[in-house]
Structures are given as structure tokens and as C-alpha cells.
Design a protein around this motif. Sequence first.
Motif, PDB file in Angstrom:
ATOM      1  N   SER A 123       0.811  -1.219   0.000  1.00 28.11           N
ATOM      2  CA  SER A 123       0.000   0.000   0.000  1.00 28.11           C
ATOM      3  C   SER A 123       0.840   1.263   0.000  1.00 28.11           C
ATOM      4  CB  SER A 123      -0.921   0.025   1.231  1.00 28.11           C
ATOM      5  OG  SER A 123      -1.866  -1.000   1.206  1.00 28.11           O
ATOM      6  N   ALA A 124       2.049   1.164   0.531  1.00 27.73           N
ATOM      7  CA  ALA A 124       2.859   2.357   0.762  1.00 27.73           C
ATOM      8  C   ALA A 124       3.621   2.825  -0.468  1.00 27.73           C
ATOM      9  CB  ALA A 124       3.846   2.096   1.902  1.00 27.73           C
ATOM     10  N   VAL A 125       3.630   2.021  -1.544  1.00 25.31           N
ATOM     11  CA  VAL A 125       4.372   2.443  -2.743  1.00 25.31           C
ATOM     12  C   VAL A 125       3.812   3.742  -3.321  1.00 25.31           C
ATOM     13  CG1 VAL A 125       5.111   0.099  -3.350  1.00 25.31           C
ATOM     14  CG2 VAL A 125       2.981   0.995  -4.294  1.00 25.31           C
ATOM     15  N   THR A 126       2.527   3.992  -3.107  1.00 26.74           N
ATOM     16  CA  THR A 126       1.897   5.187  -3.674  1.00 26.74           C
ATOM     17  C   THR A 126       2.418   6.464  -3.027  1.00 26.74           C
ATOM     18  OG1 THR A 126       0.071   4.683  -2.166  1.00 26.74           O
ATOM     19  CG2 THR A 126      -0.212   4.078  -4.471  1.00 26.74           C
ATOM     20  N   LEU A 127       2.362   6.533  -1.707  1.00 28.86           N
ATOM     21  CA  LEU A 127       2.893   7.720  -1.028  1.00 28.86           C
ATOM     22  C   LEU A 127       4.381   7.858  -1.297  1.00 28.86           C
ATOM     23  CD1 LEU A 127       2.594  10.147   0.826  1.00 28.86           C
ATOM     24  CD2 LEU A 127       2.894   8.603   2.791  1.00 28.86           C
ATOM     25  N   ALA A 128       5.106   6.749  -1.337  1.00 26.80           N
ATOM     26  CA  ALA A 128       6.531   6.799  -1.649  1.00 26.80           C
ATOM     27  C   ALA A 128       6.772   7.453  -3.004  1.00 26.80           C
ATOM     28  CB  ALA A 128       7.126   5.389  -1.621  1.00 26.80           C
ATOM     29  N   ALA A 129       5.921   7.119  -3.988  1.00 22.69           N
ATOM     30  CA  ALA A 129       6.073   7.697  -5.322  1.00 22.69           C
ATOM     31  C   ALA A 129       5.742   9.188  -5.342  1.00 22.69           C
ATOM     32  CB  ALA A 129       5.197   6.952  -6.321  1.00 22.69           C
ATOM     33  N   VAL A 130       4.711   9.594  -4.608  1.00 16.67           N
ATOM     34  CA  VAL A 130       4.357  11.017  -4.548  1.00 16.67           C
ATOM     35  C   VAL A 130       5.508  11.816  -3.945  1.00 16.67           C
ATOM     36  CG1 VAL A 130       2.790  12.695  -3.494  1.00 16.67           C
ATOM     37  CG2 VAL A 130       1.876  10.588  -4.484  1.00 16.67           C
ATOM     38  N   ILE A 131       6.153  11.258  -2.934  1.00 12.08           N
ATOM     39  CA  ILE A 131       7.283  11.940  -2.302  1.00 12.08           C
ATOM     40  C   ILE A 131       8.489  11.992  -3.241  1.00 12.08           C
ATOM     41  CG2 ILE A 131       8.963  11.802  -0.415  1.00 12.08           C
ATOM     42  CD1 ILE A 131       6.692  10.537   1.288  1.00 12.08           C
ATOM     43  N   ARG A 132       8.756  10.909  -3.965  1.00 12.90           N
ATOM     44  CA  ARG A 132       9.952  10.829  -4.818  1.00 12.90           C
ATOM     45  C   ARG A 132       9.825  11.641  -6.101  1.00 12.90           C
ATOM     46  NH1 ARG A 132      13.180   5.290  -6.614  1.00 12.90           N
ATOM     47  NH2 ARG A 132      14.378   6.192  -8.338  1.00 12.90           N
ATOM     48  N   TYR A 133       8.587  11.804  -6.599  1.00 11.75           N
ATOM     49  CA  TYR A 133       8.394  12.447  -7.900  1.00 11.75           C
ATOM     50  C   TYR A 133       7.507  13.699  -7.769  1.00 11.75           C
ATOM     51  CZ  TYR A 133      10.087   7.929  -9.618  1.00 11.75           C
ATOM     52  OH  TYR A 133      10.837   6.797  -9.849  1.00 11.75           O
ATOM     53  N   PRO A 134       8.005  14.738  -7.104  1.00 14.92           N
ATOM     54  CA  PRO A 134       7.185  15.941  -6.911  1.00 14.92           C
ATOM     55  C   PRO A 134       6.794  16.608  -8.224  1.00 14.92           C
ATOM     56  CG  PRO A 134       9.482  16.368  -6.333  1.00 14.92           C
ATOM     57  CD  PRO A 134       9.354  14.891  -6.510  1.00 14.92           C
ATOM     58  N   GLU A 135       7.564  16.387  -9.279  1.00 14.10           N
ATOM     59  CA  GLU A 135       7.248  17.036 -10.555  1.00 14.10           C
ATOM     60  C   GLU A 135       5.872  16.635 -11.090  1.00 14.10           C
ATOM     61  OE1 GLU A 135      10.023  13.480 -11.612  1.00 14.10           O
ATOM     62  OE2 GLU A 135       9.709  14.907  -9.961  1.00 14.10           O
ATOM     63  N   TYR A 136       5.345  15.505 -10.658  1.00  7.57           N
ATOM     64  CA  TYR A 136       4.033  15.063 -11.130  1.00  7.57           C
ATOM     65  C   TYR A 136       2.887  15.545 -10.231  1.00  7.57           C
ATOM     66  CZ  TYR A 136       6.449  11.729 -14.214  1.00  7.57           C
ATOM     67  OH  TYR A 136       7.233  11.151 -15.172  1.00  7.57           O
ATOM     68  N   PHE A 137       3.189  15.882  -8.969  1.00 11.79           N
ATOM     69  CA  PHE A 137       2.100  16.029  -8.005  1.00 11.79           C
ATOM     70  C   PHE A 137       2.070  17.348  -7.240  1.00 11.79           C
ATOM     71  CE2 PHE A 137       3.238  11.459  -8.286  1.00 11.79           C
ATOM     72  CZ  PHE A 137       2.067  11.005  -8.875  1.00 11.79           C
ATOM     73  N   THR A 138       3.118  18.146  -7.303  1.00  5.55           N
ATOM     74  CA  THR A 138       3.136  19.401  -6.555  1.00  5.55           C
ATOM     75  C   THR A 138       1.959  20.291  -6.958  1.00  5.55           C
ATOM     76  OG1 THR A 138       5.544  19.358  -6.285  1.00  5.55           O
ATOM     77  CG2 THR A 138       4.453  21.502  -6.094  1.00  5.55           C
ATOM     78  N   GLY A 139       1.228  20.769  -5.970  1.00  6.32           N
ATOM     79  CA  GLY A 139       0.099  21.661  -6.192  1.00  6.32           C
ATOM     80  C   GLY A 139      -1.177  20.981  -6.639  1.00  6.32           C
ATOM     81  N   ALA A 140      -1.170  19.664  -6.763  1.00  8.10           N
ATOM     82  CA  ALA A 140      -2.326  18.932  -7.300  1.00  8.10           C
ATOM     83  C   ALA A 140      -3.172  18.320  -6.186  1.00  8.10           C
ATOM     84  CB  ALA A 140      -1.857  17.841  -8.255  1.00  8.10           C
ATOM     85  N   ALA A 141      -4.400  17.998  -6.547  1.00  5.86           N
ATOM     86  CA  ALA A 141      -5.283  17.192  -5.690  1.00  5.86           C
ATOM     87  C   ALA A 141      -5.105  15.742  -6.123  1.00  5.86           C
ATOM     88  CB  ALA A 141      -6.730  17.626  -5.835  1.00  5.86           C
ATOM     89  N   VAL A 142      -4.551  14.935  -5.226  1.00  6.85           N
ATOM     90  CA  VAL A 142      -4.108  13.589  -5.591  1.00  6.85           C
ATOM     91  C   VAL A 142      -4.871  12.541  -4.776  1.00  6.85           C
ATOM     92  CG1 VAL A 142      -2.130  12.047  -5.824  1.00  6.85           C
ATOM     93  CG2 VAL A 142      -1.807  14.527  -6.026  1.00  6.85           C
ATOM     94  N   GLY A 143      -5.522  11.617  -5.470  1.00  6.65           N
ATOM     95  CA  GLY A 143      -6.149  10.480  -4.815  1.00  6.65           C
ATOM     96  C   GLY A 143      -5.155   9.349  -4.686  1.00  6.65           C
TER      97      GLY A 143
END
Length: 318
Positions: free
Chosen positions: A281-301
Motif C-alpha cells: 500500500s505504501a508504494v503510492t505515497l513513496a512515489a508522490v514523495i519521490r516524484y514531486p514534478e508530477y504532483f506538486t500543487g495537485a489534488a491527488v487520490g
Amino acid sequence: MLTRQSLPRIEDVKAALQRIAPYIHRTPVVQSELLNDLCKARLFFKCENFQKAGAFKSRGAVNAVFELTDEEASHGVATHSSGNHGSALARAASLRGIPAYVVVPSNAKAVKKSAIAAYGGEIIECEPTLAAREAMLATVIAKTGATFVPPYDDARIIAGQGTAALELIEDVPDLDSIIVPVGGGGLLAGTCLVGADKGIDVYGAEPEGAGDAYRSLTSGEHVTSQVPDTIADGLLTTLGILNFEIIKANVEAILLVSDDEIISAMALVWTRLKLVIEPSSAVTLAAVIRYPEYFTGAAVGIILTGGNVDLADLPFNP
């Protein structure tokens, strides 16, 4: 009616949600200001760790079992599984009053084997190789006449798994993206159908030590074998055929993370959200932390896929 080999559509996901609603939890969505600040994004965690049988797998299993004709169901269902799909299928079969036969590798975690047995599934152990699992399953089906319900490469499973994302966007309609773990690809394929329908970007997150989906997407060739090495024991399988077709046409990217990053993210969810989740389950949050270029400023499910963890074998000190 869907068959195992059909290519599911968004209409099938919507029909699946109606079909399974009486038998599953509509799981909550939670947030953490600390994690929002850490990731510089608005994160919405869909808590499938609270799902029946402890994981999102209940959605696909219930959908598949209740789509069977009476004749198909009459001799029960069978599958091979290292854990969550097996327990979910055992539970779904019990709801319909039919037997479930689950071929389990001998090295599967005890907590997951116990869950299969608790839901009434008959466990048949085999050597921990895919060839051994498939051979034993063939023997079981020949003996019992049970219907095979695959863990992920099945249109009914894909449609059922996609209902988690469908619920998520109903609760949080302004999402920019959704990120889910990818192993066999049932959840990611179902989420892709929902994302394509709603104009929401969909990402997969995968361990570096089991990166077949990443290699499949980047090469354009379906990778069908690997020797996985990761703490995320629910993500060891390679992409299914139907799953790959849907994913390659719809996913934005597959994002790889290390086991150390998975463990760190798992600890964050345990300590900040106060939620028990398993490493997969934790791979998702790990990816959001590692790849900010995809998620910064976004609403992420973020779909937290399961909570079936062995408390005697944690990768960190709680």
C-alpha cells in the motif's frame, strides 16, 4: 455479461459498483495536513485497508463470483494466491454459499493463509513458483470442476477493482490525479477506465525490485517474467494480458520506488494517519514523495490497498 476474456469498459465498472455494494464497505477518504505539507499537494487517501477481508481485492472477487451463472458457480471457485485475493475470493464464495479452493505457495505469510482459512477457503499448498501454482490449480480444477477466478487478468476482476476509484471521485470530485500500486494490474486497469472517463490522470507505483510494469510500458513489449525482490509482497506478479492493454492506452506513467522509500512511506502512514497498511500500500505515497514534478500543487487520490500485515514481522519499529 462480462466474460473472463472480455475487455471491460467504464459501464462495467459502474455496473459492478451496483452489484457489489451490499457486500463491501464504502471505505472512507482521509487527509493529513502534515503529509499535505510534506508533499506540497492535497492528498486524499482512500482507505481500502478497512475493506472486507482487509484489502481492495474484495471488490473484484465479489463482482466475479456474483457474475457467475448458477451452473458456473455450482462446483465452486478456485484460484492461486499468495494472500489477499485468496481470502477475498473465499469470502465472496461464502456469501454465495459455494466452496472456494485456494492454491497457496508454501512461503506465503501466515497472516494471509489464516485469513483464507477464516473465510472458509480450502488451502492447497504448493512450491513457491508460478509453474507449481498453475500446475496445482489445474489439478484442483480437474478434480472439483470449480471455476477459475484469476487474481487480476479477468474483466470481471478489473471492473470490480475499478469501483474503488469510482467511489473516490464521487467523494472528491475535483481530483487532478489518482495513483495506485501495480502488481498484476487489476486495480490500475480499473482505475484507468475511471480516469479516462472523468479526465483524471492515473499513475501506477511499483517497487524497483518488481518493475515489470515499468519495463512493459517503457519498452512497449509485455514483460511476462521476472524474479522479484521487494518487501512489497502483494506486488510480485507480472501484468495480466487484459490489464496491459488497458494500462498502456491510459496510464500517465509507472513510477518506481525503492524498498527503503516504501518502508519510510509505510511508517509515515502508520504514525501520521494512524492507519495500519501493508508495504504494498505504501508504494503510492513513496512515489508522490519521490516524484514531486508530477504532483506538486495537485489534488491527488491515493488508494491504500490493504492492511493485512504481520505485526510480528514489521520492517520498522512502530
